[in-house]
Write an enzyme that holds these catalytic residues in place. Sequence first.
Site, PDB file in Angstrom:
ATOM      1  N   CYS A  47      30.996 -22.662  16.859  1.00  0.00           N
ATOM      2  CA  CYS A  47      30.153 -22.512  15.668  1.00  0.00           C
ATOM      3  C   CYS A  47      29.431 -23.802  15.313  1.00  0.00           C
ATOM      4  O   CYS A  47      28.533 -23.790  14.479  1.00  0.00           O
ATOM      5  CB  CYS A  47      30.993 -22.060  14.478  1.00  0.00           C
ATOM      6  SG  CYS A  47      32.258 -23.250  14.032  1.00  0.00           S
ATOM      7  N   CYS A 107      38.904 -21.353  11.738  1.00  0.00           N
ATOM      8  CA  CYS A 107      38.408 -22.396  10.826  1.00  0.00           C
ATOM      9  C   CYS A 107      39.575 -23.254  10.330  1.00  0.00           C
ATOM     10  O   CYS A 107      39.417 -24.465  10.126  1.00  0.00           O
ATOM     11  CB  CYS A 107      37.673 -21.774   9.657  1.00  0.00           C
ATOM     12  SG  CYS A 107      36.510 -20.479  10.145  1.00  0.00           S
TER      13      CYS A 107
HETATM   14 FE1  FES Z   1      32.967 -22.674  12.113  1.00  0.00          FE
HETATM   15 FE2  FES Z   1      34.465 -21.573  10.263  1.00  0.00          FE
HETATM   16  S1  FES Z   1      32.811 -20.656  11.301  1.00  0.00           S
HETATM   17  S2  FES Z   1      34.765 -23.463  11.239  1.00  0.00           S
END
Ligand code: FES
Length: 146
Positions: free
Chosen positions: A35, A104
């Site tokens: 991400c 996360c």
């Molecule tokens: Fe990247 Fe939560 S979506 S740490």
Amino acid sequence: MALYSDIVMDHFRNPRNVGVIQDADGVGEVGNAKCGDIMKIYLKIQDDKIEDVKFETFGCGSAIASSSMATEMIKGQPLSQALSLTNRAVAEALDGLPAHKLHCSVLAEEAIKSAIKDYYDKNGIAYDKKDFPDCESCAHGCEIDH
Ligand code: FES
């Protein structure tokens, strides 16, 4: 049921321990390759205890809430306790995270470990490598980019 618990929303809206410690004894930074989110943890350590901790997180709400909760959980605690903090414990303290957001909370665990390792390295303190698994031996199945 709401996607995020009240505790997650509270820590996301009013994150605790945000900031930088200029003369930190240990700094850890980890990123999630998937991400692109980044978390940085600063530790002030005295007598093997975490005197102060601050974080900067450039990431999603769950990552911010996880950082906030994780820093609250290790503040004032011995290093050994901070080292044994798991992402599951952080997620539980947040009253749960949606399954696709559990990774996360892994950032928080990894960033704390990385900051403690930095402190050990800087001070020539010996440590057990098993406490700092690299991605190949770690069981999280996440894609953390060190
Ligand atoms: Fe990247 Fe939560 S979506 S740490």
